[in-house]
Design a protein around this motif. Structure first.
Motif, PDB file in Angstrom:
ATOM      1  N   CYS A 121      -2.761  -6.632  -2.572  1.00 30.33           N
ATOM      2  CA  CYS A 121      -3.319  -5.547  -2.269  1.00 30.33           C
ATOM      3  C   CYS A 121      -4.292  -4.747  -3.454  1.00 30.33           C
ATOM      4  O   CYS A 121      -3.662  -4.711  -4.569  1.00 30.33           O
ATOM      5  CB  CYS A 121      -2.102  -4.209  -2.033  1.00 30.33           C
ATOM      6  SG  CYS A 121      -2.754  -2.661  -1.722  1.00 30.33           S
TER       7      CYS A 121
ATOM      8  N   CYS B 200      -2.564  -1.293  -4.692  1.00 34.50           N
ATOM      9  CA  CYS B 200      -1.573  -1.378  -5.387  1.00 34.50           C
ATOM     10  C   CYS B 200      -1.475  -2.205  -6.494  1.00 34.50           C
ATOM     11  O   CYS B 200      -0.765  -2.048  -7.656  1.00 34.50           O
ATOM     12  CB  CYS B 200      -0.245  -1.852  -4.482  1.00 34.50           C
ATOM     13  SG  CYS B 200      -0.206  -0.702  -3.163  1.00 34.50           S
TER      14      CYS B 200
ATOM     15  N   CYS C 198       0.819   1.372   1.175  1.00 36.01           N
ATOM     16  CA  CYS C 198       0.076   2.672   0.597  1.00 36.01           C
ATOM     17  C   CYS C 198      -1.055   2.872   1.720  1.00 36.01           C
ATOM     18  O   CYS C 198      -1.772   3.879   1.612  1.00 36.01           O
ATOM     19  CB  CYS C 198      -0.994   1.952  -0.494  1.00 36.01           C
ATOM     20  SG  CYS C 198      -1.842   0.486  -0.232  1.00 36.01           S
TER      21      CYS C 198
ATOM     22  N   HIS D 142      -2.320  -2.276   4.109  1.00 35.38           N
ATOM     23  CA  HIS D 142      -0.995  -2.527   3.563  1.00 35.38           C
ATOM     24  C   HIS D 142      -0.146  -1.319   3.993  1.00 35.38           C
ATOM     25  O   HIS D 142      -0.501  -0.267   3.901  1.00 35.38           O
ATOM     26  CB  HIS D 142      -1.081  -2.509   2.167  1.00 35.38           C
ATOM     27  CG  HIS D 142      -0.077  -2.623   1.347  1.00 35.38           C
ATOM     28  ND1 HIS D 142       0.289  -2.318  -0.032  1.00 35.38           N
ATOM     29  CD2 HIS D 142       1.147  -3.387   1.701  1.00 35.38           C
ATOM     30  CE1 HIS D 142       1.278  -2.611  -0.631  1.00 35.38           C
ATOM     31  NE2 HIS D 142       1.988  -3.301   0.448  1.00 35.38           N
TER      32      HIS D 142
HETATM   33 ZN   LIG Z   1      -1.018  -1.270  -1.331  1.00 27.39          ZN
END
Ligand SMILES: [Zn+2]
Length: 117
Positions: A81, A84, A55, A52
């Motif tokens: 994700c 997240c 992050c 991702h």
């Molecule tokens: Zn993420």
């Protein structure tokens, strides 16, 4: 999490596409292409993990979902994700890149293709 080929599966309370509305829970079931459809051939390599951009963390998916992406890269509008804790868009303007199995630590936005392309 399970996979279903039935678009009317009641467990598909949330689609994988963020356009379905904001939510933070991972879907109970994901829609996937049928085995017959996947057997027609992959147009992309089967890759099981993506990172991702927001992050930098990696999420791994199930084999059937990975094969669905490989058969039809634009099948999903978004993906989850795990770090997240929410779904975000995929595609040319999406937030995820495939992890290259030969270079899993690389995480290069220019060298790792975007999920959904
Ligand atoms: Zn993420």
């Amino acid at each position: 999490m399970t996979a279903t080929t039935d678009p009317n599966d009641p467990r598909l309370t949330h689609g994988p596409d963020p356009a379905d509305g904001p939510y933070r829970e991972q879907a109970e079931a994901y829609l996937v292409l049928s085995e017959d459809e996947r057997a027609k051939g992959f147009v992309r390599p089967v890759r099981g993990s993506y990172w991702h951009t927001t992050c930098g963390r990696v999420t791994t998916m199930g084999r059937v979902i990975a094969e669905t992406y490989a058969r039809d890269p634009s099948f999903y509008g978004g993906t989850y994700c795990a770090h997240c804790g929410h779904h975000r868009p995929v595609g040319e303007h999406g937030e995820f890149h495939w992890v290259d199995p030969a270079h899993p630590e690389r995480q290069s936005p220019t060298m790792d293709p975007k999920v959904g392309t």
